[in-house]
Write an enzyme that holds these catalytic residues in place. Structure first.
Site, short mmCIF file in Angstrom:
data_model
loop_
_atom_site.label_atom_id
_atom_site.label_comp_id
_atom_site.label_asym_id
_atom_site.label_seq_id
_atom_site.Cartn_x
_atom_site.Cartn_y
_atom_site.Cartn_z
N LYS A 360 -33.00 97.41 35.40
CA LYS A 360 -31.76 97.02 36.08
C LYS A 360 -30.92 98.25 36.47
CE LYS A 360 -30.24 94.40 32.76
NZ LYS A 360 -31.41 94.58 31.87
N ASP A 375 -25.33 96.04 35.07
CA ASP A 375 -25.77 95.20 33.94
C ASP A 375 -25.15 93.80 33.84
OD1 ASP A 375 -27.52 95.37 31.52
OD2 ASP A 375 -25.66 95.02 30.46
N ARG A 440 -28.82 106.65 24.94
CA ARG A 440 -28.04 106.03 26.02
C ARG A 440 -26.93 106.93 26.52
NH1 ARG A 440 -29.05 100.56 28.00
NH2 ARG A 440 -30.56 99.70 26.55
#
Ligand SMILES: Nc1ncnc2c1ncn2[C@@H]1O[C@H](COP(=O)(O)OP(=O)(O)OP(=O)(O)O)[C@@H](O)[C@H]1O
Ligand SMILES: O=C([O-])CC(=O)C(=O)O
Ligand SMILES: [Ca+2]
Ligand SMILES: [Mn+2]
Length: 656
Positions: A360, A375, A440
């Site tokens: 995504k 998201d 992340r």
């Protein structure tokens, strides 16, 4: 000086003679001196106080109509935060003072608020907590949060590109098994409970026990961080959220991930619609009813509150709020979606659905298109809006060549979780999984050069379902009928490869309804019915894109090249793929194109890429069987669309 040194001096170097014959004063340089008399005064010159962002009320105005003064507003703000932090047994909140406790000079003059019990009699302090002050660090800027993190939080460092590297502690992914939702008279009927549902029940009383634990923990600290921010770029459906946390890391993460209010919006913020108490460093009490570990993420929709105990993974806050939106938005006939979204120059919008790690963020971040969000989105009668103000990209094996926009977004202001860097140069090694595979980066959406601001767009033209198929039998792209789109949306298939959900390390087939069962609150068919209605009404085309394996299953084949997937996505956006030649596959009945510009034609039908055709057929049937088993629970469920479509959906799965 010791007498030895004196002696050495006398013998060695000649004594310095200052020439006093000149009358002039001796300056050590020629620039003007500072205007300060003392060091403290000098330091006080360094920092300008922020100017008030709204004009102070005109003195001649009628007092009754005058907006509150700056001081009055500050007091109201602190009162509101004190109320948020109130212990429910004591009935009043902590004494608060704004500012960093380490900067005594700055905080000394700031007014503080105490909230006393309603009856108003002077209180005699019966607990130590009512004797102390809690400092509130309110909506700090990234620079201030960097300083807080670096000074006080072990494991915080500035990387060579200026990002803030942090550690999320023992948890490096979400803990879906530790999520609890209060079951009360309303939610008992409204929400999806039982088999397959992410909503594990807890009662109101237990929620209060955990809430008190979190609030007591936060109040015991010298300082807490408070963020007041927004969710949803659709101005009509904006939600005000307050996040109370103990770490600068958490505050900066949410600063980046939620929508940042302007100074004016912040002054008029008022009471939040939803509050998170993040006491993640502190465990829940395992003797508490419903607790099965030291971690608990508790959602109370009636109280509009969430409590986090025993996990510092920041994604819990992001996805906790997403769950809330999955409840609030459908009540307003707005569809909430675990999807990315971007828009072409001609205003054509695409949605990218998919479970964690399917692409995504990677595929919605496209240099040739405007990024609406990576998201979480809403699809309302007016079009698409991003829920968030930032992106949360996976960093494992990140490369400048393949994902330049994400690479360049990792700069000052970005939170980099759990990455490994070189001790001296602070250069990040994105291939290093020593801490976790789920590394992340969280950055504000403005860090992507072609972000669409405000993050809204018209109705989608393409709905792209991403699956990372570790079995290697799904085609790289197929065009879907509406019924097939619904079938695959409800199935929500992928093969989890990395550990976004705590504990999952080996690849394994996963079905997660609506490509996000961990976050939905209502039964999947409710969201599916809304999606079908919207796609039908606005004429959107569905696509299934396999971003996973080709040439064999995981271990034998390899992951489809990102460059090829990008070409496939380009052909969907441009509309050229709509007019290609198609053939139907066996078993899954998927329409696959014979050619796409920039993609080797032989990979388009997966059977061509497998050396062992028997193994291919066996694996295909195995996956089809898994789909069938998974869908069984939905067969008995009425899908609230028109009856024809409901039957077509059941028939749109694999046939074998
Ligand atoms: N063919 C491909 N298509 C898409 N992504 C690929 C492909 N090959 C490898 N990748 C990698 O897979 C990962 C996709 O992760 P991404 O961050 O886009 O997931 P996501 O769907 O946004 O998940 P989450 O909801 O957890 O944020 C990236 O690390 C990307 O580099
Ligand atoms: O929530 C997380 O940790 C990351 C994410 O986006 C997901 O898993 O969908
Ligand atoms: Ca993502
Ligand atoms: Mn996600």
């Amino acid at each position: 000086m010791t007498s030895n040194e004196e002696a050495a001096g006398r013998q060695g170097l000649p004594k310095i003679q200052t020439d006093k014959s000149h009358d002039e004063i001796c300056h050590d340089d020629s620039v003007p001196t500072v205007k300060a008399q003392t060091i403290d005064e000098l330091h006080s010159l360094q920092m300008k106080k922020s100017a008030p962002s709204t004009p102070t009320p005109d003195k001649t105005q009628d007092v009754a109509f005058a907006p509150p003064s700056g001081q009055e507003r500050q007091k109201q703000q602190l009162q509101s935060i004190s109320a948020s932090l109130a212990s429910l047994t004591r009935g009043y909140g902590p004494k608060l003072v704004k500012g960093d406790p380490a900067r005594k000079a700055e905080t000394a003059g700031v007014s503080h608020v105490t909230q006393h019990p309603a009856h108003g009699t002077p209180t005699i302090s019966v607990s130590d907590s009512s004797l102390k002050f809690t400092h509130v660090l309110y909506n700090l800027s990234p620079a201030e949060l960097y300083e807080q993190a670096i000074k006080y939080e072990k494991g915080s460092f500035i990387t060579s590109t200026g990002a803030l590297a942090t550690l999320s502690g023992a948890k490096t992914g979400r803990s879906p098994k530790d999520k609890r939702v209060v079951k009360d008279e309303t939610t008992q009927d409204d929400l999806w409970w039982g088999k397959g549902s992410p909503n594990i029940e807890m009662d109101e009383q237990t929620f209060m026990v955990n809430r008190e634990r979190a609030v007591d923990y936060l109040n015991s600290l010298e300082k807490v961080f408070v963020n007041d921010q927004f969710l949803n770029w659709d101005p009509q459906n904006r939600i005000k959220v307050r996040i109370v946390s103990a770490r600068a890391y958490h505050s900066l993460f949410m600063h980046n991930m939620c929508i940042r209010p302007t100074p004016e919006e912040l002054e008029n913020f008022g009471t939040p619609d939803f509050t998170i108490y993040n006491a993640g460093q502190f465990p829940c009490n395992r003797y508490t009813h419903y607790m099965t570990s030291s971690t608990s993420i508790d959602l109370n929709l009636a109280r509009r509150e969430m409590v986090i105990l025993g996990t510092q993974y920041a994604g819990e806050m992001k996805k906790g709020l997403f769950s809330v939106m999955h409840y609030l938005m459908p009540k307003r006939q707005i569809l909430s979606l675990h999807s990315g979204s971007n828009m072409g120059k001609d205003g054509d919008v695409a949605l990218f659905f998919g479970l964690s790690g399917t692409g995504k963020t990677t595929l919605s971040t496209d240099h040739n298109r405007f990024l609406i969000g990576d998201d979480e989105h809403c699809w309302s009668d007016t079009g698409v809006s991003n829920i968030e103000g930032g992106c949360y990209a996976k960093c494992i094996d990140l490369s400048r060549e393949k994902e330049p926009d994400i690479w360049n977004a990792i700069k000052f202001g970005t939170v980099l979780e759990n990455v490994v860097f070189e001790e001296h140069t602070r250069e990040v090694d994105y291939t290093d999984k020593s801490v976790t595979e789920n590394t992340r980066a969280a950055y504000p959406i403005e860090f992507i050069p072609n972000a669409k601001l405000p993050c809204v767009g018209p109705h989608p033209k393409n709905v792209i379902l991403l699956a990372c198929d570790a079995f290697g039998v799904l085609p790289p792209v197929s065009k879907l009928s509406l019924a097939q789109t619904m079938y695959h949306f409800i199935s929500g298939y992928t093969a989890l490869v990395a550990g976004t959900e705590d504990g999952i390390k080996e690849p394994q087939a996963t079905f997660s309804a609506c490509f996000g069962a961990a976050f939905i609150m209502l039964h999947p068919t409710k969201y599916a019915a809304m999606l079908a209605e919207k796609m039908q009404k606005h004429g959107a085309t569905g696509w299934l894109v396999n971003t996973g394996w080709s040439g064999g299953r995981y271990g034998v084949g390899s992951r489809i090249k990102l460059a090829h997937t990008r070409k496939i996505i380009d052909a969907i956006h441009s509309g050229s793929l709509l007019n290609a030649n198609y053939k139907k596959t066996e078993v899954f009945g998927l329409e696959i194109p014979s050619e796409i510009e920039g993609v080797p034609s032989d990979i388009l039908d997966p059977v061509n890429t497998w050396a062992d055709k028997d193994a291919y057929n066996e694996t295909l049937l195995k996956l089809a069987g898994l789909f069938k088993n998974n869908f069984e629970v939905f067969v008995s469920h009425k899908i609230g669309i028109d009856n024809n479509l409901a039957e077509e959906i059941l028939a749109a799965g694999p046939v074998f």
